[in-house]
Motif scaffolding. Sequence first.
Motif, mmCIF file in Angstrom:
data_model
loop_
_atom_site.group_PDB
_atom_site.id
_atom_site.type_symbol
_atom_site.label_atom_id
_atom_site.label_comp_id
_atom_site.label_asym_id
_atom_site.label_seq_id
_atom_site.Cartn_x
_atom_site.Cartn_y
_atom_site.Cartn_z
ATOM 1 N N ARG A 273 0.819 -0.866 -0.361
ATOM 2 C CA ARG A 273 -0.110 -0.097 0.330
ATOM 3 C C ARG A 273 1.249 0.768 0.202
ATOM 4 N N SER A 274 1.888 1.156 0.668
ATOM 5 C CA SER A 274 2.924 2.806 1.279
ATOM 6 C C SER A 274 3.399 2.155 -0.200
ATOM 7 N N TYR A 275 3.755 1.512 -0.775
ATOM 8 C CA TYR A 275 4.623 1.207 -1.831
ATOM 9 C C TYR A 275 4.080 1.825 -3.109
ATOM 10 N N LEU A 276 2.512 1.538 -3.283
ATOM 11 C CA LEU A 276 1.830 2.405 -4.241
ATOM 12 C C LEU A 276 1.678 3.393 -4.469
ATOM 13 N N THR A 277 1.140 3.911 -2.858
ATOM 14 C CA THR A 277 0.958 5.892 -2.821
ATOM 15 C C THR A 277 2.210 6.530 -3.402
ATOM 16 N N LEU A 278 3.594 5.875 -3.104
ATOM 17 C CA LEU A 278 4.233 6.681 -3.548
ATOM 18 C C LEU A 278 4.908 6.990 -5.077
ATOM 19 N N THR A 279 4.025 5.718 -5.517
ATOM 20 C CA THR A 279 4.578 6.011 -7.192
ATOM 21 C C THR A 279 3.722 6.729 -7.567
ATOM 22 N N GLY A 280 2.436 6.411 -6.757
ATOM 23 C CA GLY A 280 1.068 7.396 -7.556
ATOM 24 C C GLY A 280 1.812 8.364 -7.172
ATOM 25 N N ILE A 281 1.841 9.681 -6.539
ATOM 26 C CA ILE A 281 2.322 10.784 -5.761
ATOM 27 C C ILE A 281 3.669 11.013 -7.072
ATOM 28 N N ALA A 282 4.598 10.047 -6.914
ATOM 29 C CA ALA A 282 5.639 9.836 -8.144
ATOM 30 C C ALA A 282 5.114 10.549 -8.902
ATOM 31 N N LYS A 283 4.733 9.647 -9.781
ATOM 32 C CA LYS A 283 4.168 9.179 -11.511
ATOM 33 C C LYS A 283 3.643 11.138 -12.005
ATOM 34 N N THR A 284 3.015 11.646 -10.708
ATOM 35 C CA THR A 284 3.012 12.978 -10.877
ATOM 36 C C THR A 284 3.589 13.724 -11.565
ATOM 37 N N PHE A 285 4.268 13.630 -11.079
ATOM 38 C CA PHE A 285 5.899 14.761 -11.263
ATOM 39 C C PHE A 285 6.200 14.314 -12.759
ATOM 40 N N TYR A 286 6.993 15.533 -13.551
ATOM 41 C CA TYR A 286 7.285 15.702 -14.196
ATOM 42 C C TYR A 286 8.666 15.979 -14.847
ATOM 43 N N ILE A 287 9.602 15.487 -14.673
ATOM 44 C CA ILE A 287 11.365 15.894 -14.263
ATOM 45 C C ILE A 287 11.825 15.506 -15.302
ATOM 46 N N LYS A 288 12.305 16.590 -16.042
ATOM 47 C CA LYS A 288 12.409 17.032 -17.535
ATOM 48 C C LYS A 288 13.769 16.829 -17.413
ATOM 49 N N ARG A 289 14.880 16.920 -15.910
ATOM 50 C CA ARG A 289 15.474 16.423 -16.165
ATOM 51 C C ARG A 289 16.375 15.025 -16.151
ATOM 52 N N LEU A 290 15.785 14.078 -15.635
ATOM 53 C CA LEU A 290 15.633 12.154 -15.191
ATOM 54 C C LEU A 290 15.228 12.559 -16.466
ATOM 55 N N GLU A 291 14.285 13.330 -17.683
ATOM 56 C CA GLU A 291 13.313 12.211 -18.517
ATOM 57 C C GLU A 291 14.553 12.361 -19.808
ATOM 58 N N GLY A 292 15.845 12.616 -20.249
ATOM 59 C CA GLY A 292 16.272 12.894 -21.287
ATOM 60 C C GLY A 292 17.497 12.253 -20.935
ATOM 61 N N LYS A 293 18.187 12.285 -22.129
ATOM 62 C CA LYS A 293 19.732 11.853 -21.842
ATOM 63 C C LYS A 293 20.385 12.298 -20.911
ATOM 64 N N LEU A 294 21.612 11.937 -19.921
ATOM 65 C CA LEU A 294 22.248 12.377 -18.830
ATOM 66 C C LEU A 294 23.317 12.830 -20.229
#
Length: 301
Positions: A273-294
């Motif tokens: 349950r905690s894992y799913l809650t955290l995942t749900g919250i984290a997925k609502t963010f879009y962090i451009k720095r982490l989406e592209g190639k390093l």
Amino acid sequence: MHSKQDKKLKILWFRGVTCNGNTHSFLNLPHLEQLLNRFEILYHPILESTLSLVEITKLKDKCDIFIFEGAYDPLMRRNEVLIGDIVTHYAKNAKHIIAAGSCASFGGIFKASAPQRNSGLIFNEDVEYGPLQSYKDRVINLSGCPIHPEWLSYVLGMILNKKEIEVDSLHRPIELYSNLAHHGCTRNEYFEWKVDADNFGEKEGCLFYKQGCRAPMTHSSCNKILWNNVSSKTRVGTPCFGCTEPNFPLTNLFSTKTNMSIPKDVPVGISKRSYLTLTGIAKTFYIKRLEGKLIDYKRDN
Ligand code: SF4
């Protein structure tokens, strides 16, 4: 002339059903020669030894440290002597017994191929079973497929220095197995923000959700004591297969088992349950720095 104090501890390394992977890994230890110079190698299948296999199977000698590599198969013979007689004789007299690798610890790969027959020295997976139940207090399990050479070096060093080695409930040294393989992985930020790697070998993304990484459920120091001093599987973009755990090997190593898109196993100590809650919250963010190639990342992003 040697005094009593100079007497070297005798190591006897014996093998059951094995690919010799732990031997090969150990031969990569950078300070192997200096370490082994402090012991007498009574017998090793590959290294220069005092005794031959034929002499070993006469069961007349004793060793201080008995190292066993591979799964235990009660029907196996060496030089016509049952392996059970050999293992019991040397373990009975040794002060320390080391199971080198997951096959010797829990049955490993060879237990998977012959589950009714092959086991570890004192465990079949996580169930107490195997030929050395009477001597289990002296058994140290170094699980891993293969073991890191530094793990065996650590144990031998502790024995040389007469230090106590604390072990967990599966007889693995706490110093080496209290961490998770996830600890120290360079992809932890991707794990936190649930940015997944779509392919192997990429520098970006976490391998947990799409590639079967077992590191958050696996006790080992693979990302703490690095392989060849520089790397680890997850650092180069390959998932951890959980090879230090008693249930290794699982099937479908390169995929994460899910039920309705929810991972079947979640990180040790965290409720689903905690894992799913955290995942749900984290997925609502879009962090451009982490989406592209390093390598493409620009400071102003
Ligand atoms: S790749 Fe594996 S070890 Fe690395 S952060 Fe993801 S789950 Fe953890």
